[in-house]
Design an enzyme around this catalytic site. Structure first.
Site, PDB file in Angstrom:
ATOM      1  N   LEU A   8      33.871  -0.751  15.567  1.00  0.00           N
ATOM      2  CA  LEU A   8      35.285  -0.451  15.760  1.00  0.00           C
ATOM      3  C   LEU A   8      35.604  -0.700  17.223  1.00  0.00           C
ATOM      4  CD1 LEU A   8      35.723   2.955  13.841  1.00  0.00           C
ATOM      5  CD2 LEU A   8      36.441   0.693  13.067  1.00  0.00           C
ATOM      6  N   ASP A   9      36.827  -1.140  17.502  1.00  0.00           N
ATOM      7  CA  ASP A   9      37.243  -1.325  18.892  1.00  0.00           C
ATOM      8  C   ASP A   9      37.129   0.002  19.643  1.00  0.00           C
ATOM      9  OD1 ASP A   9      37.838  -3.939  18.285  1.00  0.00           O
ATOM     10  OD2 ASP A   9      39.982  -3.548  17.970  1.00  0.00           O
ATOM     11  N   LYS A  10      36.967  -0.079  20.947  1.00  0.00           N
ATOM     12  CA  LYS A  10      36.791   1.119  21.767  1.00  0.00           C
ATOM     13  C   LYS A  10      37.920   2.125  21.560  1.00  0.00           C
ATOM     14  CE  LYS A  10      36.248   2.656  26.574  1.00  0.00           C
ATOM     15  NZ  LYS A  10      36.134   2.250  27.990  1.00  0.00           N
ATOM     16  N   THR A  19      39.937   2.425  19.040  1.00  0.00           N
ATOM     17  CA  THR A  19      40.207   2.710  17.630  1.00  0.00           C
ATOM     18  C   THR A  19      39.262   3.813  17.173  1.00  0.00           C
ATOM     19  OG1 THR A  19      40.918   0.437  17.174  1.00  0.00           O
ATOM     20  CG2 THR A  19      40.224   1.762  15.285  1.00  0.00           C
ATOM     21  N   ARG A  70      45.166  -5.548  14.680  1.00  0.00           N
ATOM     22  CA  ARG A  70      46.050  -5.608  15.843  1.00  0.00           C
ATOM     23  C   ARG A  70      46.719  -6.974  15.957  1.00  0.00           C
ATOM     24  NH1 ARG A  70      41.718  -3.956  20.245  1.00  0.00           N
ATOM     25  NH2 ARG A  70      43.484  -4.226  21.688  1.00  0.00           N
TER      26      ARG A  70
END
Length: 374
Positions: A192-194, A196, A302
């Site tokens: 997961l993105d930082k 998120t 996104r």
């Protein structure tokens, strides 16, 4: 002061949609290839001297070195320059200096950072499920999944690249983790993105890791996210089927505007379902949406929501404003309003259907409440 991107006076009512549509899917001209430098990390105090090729004319110093040295990030190059380890024609240089070709560049020490080693840290974890084969974690926003490409200052005793990550916490909490992903990514099957938050699955052994990876690759898991976006999404259900690739101009971003035949561009499918439309006199209009993804491309949700014209709240990288509303009464969010809320999959060992859910974090609930009240 007018923006340099504004149309000339007298033409500001003219639409630019035809130009936009004409360039969509058209690959921008490829920049001149920069010859690579052969760099060996053999001695910290070794000085390498190179002559800037004509192909680098017009590039910034940090741009040139980041392209010329294999496997080095631009941030690492900038750090070397800041610490005086790079000179141009015998003089200390700034990262922003424009090159003309023919200059002599000297690099002192090793351009590459020292290798990282994952280690345990006592970091609290929210564990949604655990058995002998796997664990399901509720990751908070702000935590990186594993060590990234950041760098530590030369001579620093502790390398900040490798602190505070999910991997550090996993190594502390679990006795065993899979090794399929390598030493820096034990147990990590997906990411997961930082900024998120939400559900992430961790494998404890190599067999489970491989089975989960096959399930992700075969789209056999149901991944559902909650996102709050700027503006009103008019259709209740929308499927975004746009390939995603690296933005060739802003390398930290991904884009849907490159040709599907270009190198590194991969198919991506997201299903967007409107849950709530919010209109606030003070803060504007917003849409709370449920997004189910079939693929797992970098920044997929996104990028797809931005392509619809509705960037995720808090996602300034993809066009969201830093503040919501107008001064003096504004709201802000120090993260993206994107949360991995639900994951459904077949347990690779027991074959039972697993349904895991994660509630919205408090900071996202508070923002929603403020918008709804207004």
């Amino acid at each position: 002061m007018p923006s340099k991107n504004m149309l000339p006076k007298g033409q500001r009512r003219r639409t630019v949609k035809p130009e936009y549509r004409a360039t969509r899917g058209v690959e921008p001209p490829a920049p001149a290839a920069i010859p690579l430098l052969e760099v060996e990390d053999d001695a910290e105090n070794h000085v390498r001297s190179v002559t800037v090729p004509s192909e680098a004319s017009g590039l910034r110093l940090d741009q040139y070195l980041a392209q010329a040295i294999p496997d080095i990030s631009r941030s690492r190059v900038q750090l070397l320059i800041e610490h005086g380890q790079v000179q141009v024609n015998g003089q200390p240089a700034k990262a922003s200096i424009k090159l003309q070709g023919g200059e002599t560049v000297e690099i002192e020490g090793t351009p590459h950072p020292p290798p990282l080693h994952a280690f345990p840290e006592d970091i609290p974890l929210t564990i949604l499920y655990e058995d002998d084969s796997l664990a399901v974690i509720d990751k908070p926003a702000g935590m990186m999944v594993h060590a990234g490409a950041g760098v530590a200052a030369p001579g620093a005793e502790a390398d900040e690249r490798n602190h505070g990550t999910l991997v550090n916490a996993l190594l502390h909490h679990f006795n065993k983790l899979s090794h399929v992903g390598g030493e820096l990514r034990p147990g990590i099957v997906h990411r997961l993105d930082k900024q998120t938050s939400g559900i992430i699955v961790v494998a404890k052994d190599d067999s489970t890791h491989r089975k989960l990876s096959e399930m992700f690759a075969g789209r056999q898991l149901e991944k559902t996210y909650l996102a709050l976006v700027h503006g009103t999404i008019s259709r209740d259900n929308t499927t975004v089927n746009l390939p995603i690739g690296r933005d060739l101009v802003r390398r930290t971003r991904m884009t849907t505007r490159r040709s599907v035949d270009s190198e590194g561009v991969r198919p991506a499918v997201s299903h967007v379902k409107v849950l709530e439309r919010i209109t606030s006199e003070r803060y504007g209009s917003f849409t709370l949406a449920e997004v189910r993804i079939e693929t797992g491309r970098t920044h997929q949700i996104r990028v797809h929501l931005q392509a619809l014209g509705h960037p995720v709240v808090g996602d300034t990288l993809y066009g969201a404003p830093h503040h919501i509303g107008k001064p003096p009464e504004t709201l802000s969010l120090e993260r993206n309003f994107l949360h991995a809320a639900r994951l459904v999959f077949e347990h690779p060992t027991t074959r039972k259907t697993m349904t895991l859910e994660s509630p919205l974090p408090s900071e996202l609930e508070k923002l929603l409440a403020a918008l709804r009240v207004d």
